[in-house]
Design a protein around this motif. Structure first.
Motif, PDB file in Angstrom:
ATOM      1  N   THR A  54     -36.038  24.706  -4.842  1.00 57.55           N
ATOM      2  CA  THR A  54     -34.982  24.489  -5.823  1.00 57.55           C
ATOM      3  C   THR A  54     -33.732  23.916  -5.171  1.00 57.55           C
ATOM      4  O   THR A  54     -33.418  24.228  -4.022  1.00 57.55           O
ATOM      5  N   THR A 193     -38.996  23.826  -9.377  1.00 56.64           N
ATOM      6  CA  THR A 193     -38.791  24.398 -10.717  1.00 56.64           C
ATOM      7  C   THR A 193     -39.797  25.461 -11.152  1.00 56.64           C
ATOM      8  O   THR A 193     -40.008  25.626 -12.345  1.00 56.64           O
ATOM      9  N   ASP A 234     -37.181  28.512  -7.392  1.00 50.99           N
ATOM     10  CA  ASP A 234     -38.272  27.541  -7.473  1.00 50.99           C
ATOM     11  C   ASP A 234     -38.792  27.108  -6.103  1.00 50.99           C
ATOM     12  O   ASP A 234     -38.016  26.738  -5.223  1.00 50.99           O
TER      13      ASP A 234
END
Lengths: 408, 408
Positions: A54, A193, A234
């Motif tokens: 992420t 994600t 993520d």
């Protein structure tokens, strides 16, 4: 898995065992639920690792440490905790991750930085160290499990287990790629994600594996969105054990590198689609294809502006060919576009061309298309050769129900 | 006004007549509805004008022409069409606007560029020229109306009429500012984000009026969001007739300029709040205050990332103090932040300080606060002096119902 199974669910594929990869699951009891919630995956010595993480700057300790440790290129174990994201928990959260890494490295006799940890679930509650420790001890005593059990165990609000598989011929040997993934909300394309893991018996040098994963990520995970919200946890990791015995892939000059790259991207795309198919409240799977942009990246950004628009997503939920909302979303994307060259279609039928409603627009095929589960929106900007497809789902009452009730 | 009145509605204020401004309404019949839908406002000779417009690059001809015409600084009339936005209608849409401008300028004997036109409603259908023409003819024959009638007539999916009023003492004279605004969906802060009109009898030079309006816009309309979607028609215009007879304000050195600027910003803030209060499906009005950012602009961007997050908005709808979702939104904003310095509160009670849940966090006052209609979220980044407040509403089943049903 408290919510009804998504109508867009896909059956779990038949993923064979991957040589050098041993998954086990156990019950750590992170939440008050009667299911396994700790996944322990042992990897053969010499396994290469690559990762994408992420970009949320309030990321968890798991992400910080994972990003740091992926640089040394090798992995011996993966631990995935479900039900507690351990994000925003300060030094106590970091200590919990380091304790897991120490415990596993002592057991396997490997460097601590070869142990990868992911956690997902509620933010702000430190991962309980004692539960993690007991959970890992239980996993070490458990029988190896199949991929579906592992996929079920990493899930949280997911409504179905998600897996993907591909094969490629590399250096005269057939290699297998198996993957599991979880994620259904807080999904926006700013890296991985969600939590996704790819395992292969192919031999791949870590640097090249990273190059391939980053490239595949850009065209797959970075092209999906459920709700425009980017998680703090993520992660997508790829592990290559080398057990297939091929000459290690080190660049696109290696025999079979192209085939392996294609298989890796195929698996990533399957996984990305599955995440969208389990988008919270999703009733329709939407592919937005943007062509005629000034560049592929510009097309991707415009596609995401459309895919993230609440007004476009609710229109699709209502089976309404509201191309005006698509125009709006193109215009707000901040990318080059010319209102008077813009064309918009649904399911292959143009509704507007070059900035105006089509005089002989026949809404019947569009209306029929919108009643289906798999929706396509086509946008031609008429400016250049840039092109991208992004994927999302519709925005429904189900999304509101799930997220207005989910307890912090 | 098909939907039930917003629970956050405010009564229409008592706005007195503004000298030099004559509003009239008529029925053009743009849609099949039994209400007035054309507003015609005549302005005294010499009226100064300023405007801010949507940044959506697929904007309507009304916006293109308005942006162009505001530069010459004066206005004699404003025409607002409701029910048809005339956006994405190519040359036919532009012809319709030019026809209105020609008709009104012939009637008033003024240059065409002193006639301002706005349209709002469905995208993609050219504004019917004959209906506009007949509507204007009817308006010219109508009795002048009050501000509430004008506010009702410019509305589309609005559930209540919105107006604002302020007074200031300028050069020894009391000047009045009266304003009307419409807007409830497709609201995101990239300029005006709706149709709003401010009228004052103060004398203000056009250039200074523009400077004041742009500055007020940045702290008011650019700080609201309903659904992150930016309309193709958004417009805010300010008209100053000069009938109050003060020495014209030309800079902050003019006596009373500060008082006038404050009154203008006050009116803009009232209007911005009203738009949020009529956000589609809104049940709660949310103020997000971000402090400790590296700059005011950075604070505004972080505030908007929070205010646009579907997960934050659904949490507030569910009366859930889910500060983890606020952390996520801060982290995805792309602005400087440090997870371990971040503090988050609701209604003046901190839930987390410096990157960790508060040990003695008392949820009772927070839970009580979240049951109310007016919610505040406080975020302290602990980095600098930057500060901003943005306003939004919650995301509810009502938003889905309204937008999945609205017909293109």
């Amino acid at each position: 898995m408290a919510h009804p199974v998504s109508p867009l669910a896909r059956p779990f594929p038949a993923i064979p065992p991957i040589a050098g990869v041993t998954p086990r699951v156990a019950r750590a009891g992170y939440k008050d639920w009667g299911r396994c919630d700790l996944t322990f995956i042992e990897l053969a010595e010499g396994t290469a690792v690559a990762g994408v993480f992420t970009r949320n700057i309030c990321c968890s300790s798991e992400v910080e440490l994972g990003r740091q440790n992926v640089a040394q290129g090798h992995a011996r174990a993966l631990v995935v905790n479900a039900g507690n994201s351990n994000a925003f928990t300060g030094y106590r959260g970091r200590e919990a991750v380091e304790a897991i890494m120490a415990q596993v490295s002592a057991h396997l006799g490997c460097p601590q930085e070869q142990v990868f940890v992911s956690s997902t679930g509620v933010i702000g509650v430190p991962l309980p160290k004692d539960k993690a420790k007991a959970g890992i001890e239980a996993a070490l005593l458990a029988e190896p499990c199949d991929w579906q059990a592992a996929a079920e165990t990493i899930g949280t609000t997911d409504t179905f287990a998600k897996g993907a598989m591909a094969k490629a011929v590399v250096d005269g040997r057939t290699v297998t790629l198996g993957a599991i993934i979880k994620g259904s909300g807080m999904i926006a394309p700013d890296m991985a994600t969600m939590l996704g893991y790819i395992f292969t018996d192919a031999a791949v040098e870590p640097g090249f594996l990273q190059q391939l994963l980053s490239a595949a990520n850009q065209r797959t995970f970075s092209c999906i969105t459920v709700d425009s919200d980017t998680s703090t946890s993520d992660t997508v990791l790829a592990f290559a054990t080398g057990a297939a015995g091929n000459a290690p892939l080190s660049s696109f000059d290696s025999p079979g590198a192209d085939a392996f790259a294609a298989a890796l991207e195929d698996v990533c795309r399957q996984m990305a689609h599955l995440v969208v198919r389990d988008g919270e409240g999703a009733q329709k799977f939407i592919a937005v294809t943007v062509s005629g942009a000034v560049s592929d990246e510009s097309a991707r950004k415009i596609g995401l502006a459309i895919a993230n628009s609440p007004l476009v997503k609710t229109a699709i939920a209502g089976e309404d060919a509201n191309w005006g909302r698509v125009v709006m979303a193109v215009g707000k994307a901040g990318e080059p576009a010319d209102r008077d060259r813009l064309s918009i279609g649904f399911g292959g039928t143009w509704a507007a061309r070059e900035g105006q409603p089509l005089a002989d627009y026949d809404e019947a095929p569009v209306a029929a298309h919108l009643k289906g589960q798999d929706i396509s929106i086509e946008v031609d900007l008429g400016l250049g050769d840039g092109r991208a497809t992004v994927w999302t789902c519709d925005l429904t009452h189900g999304y509101i129900s799930i997220n207005a009730d989910y307890r912090s």
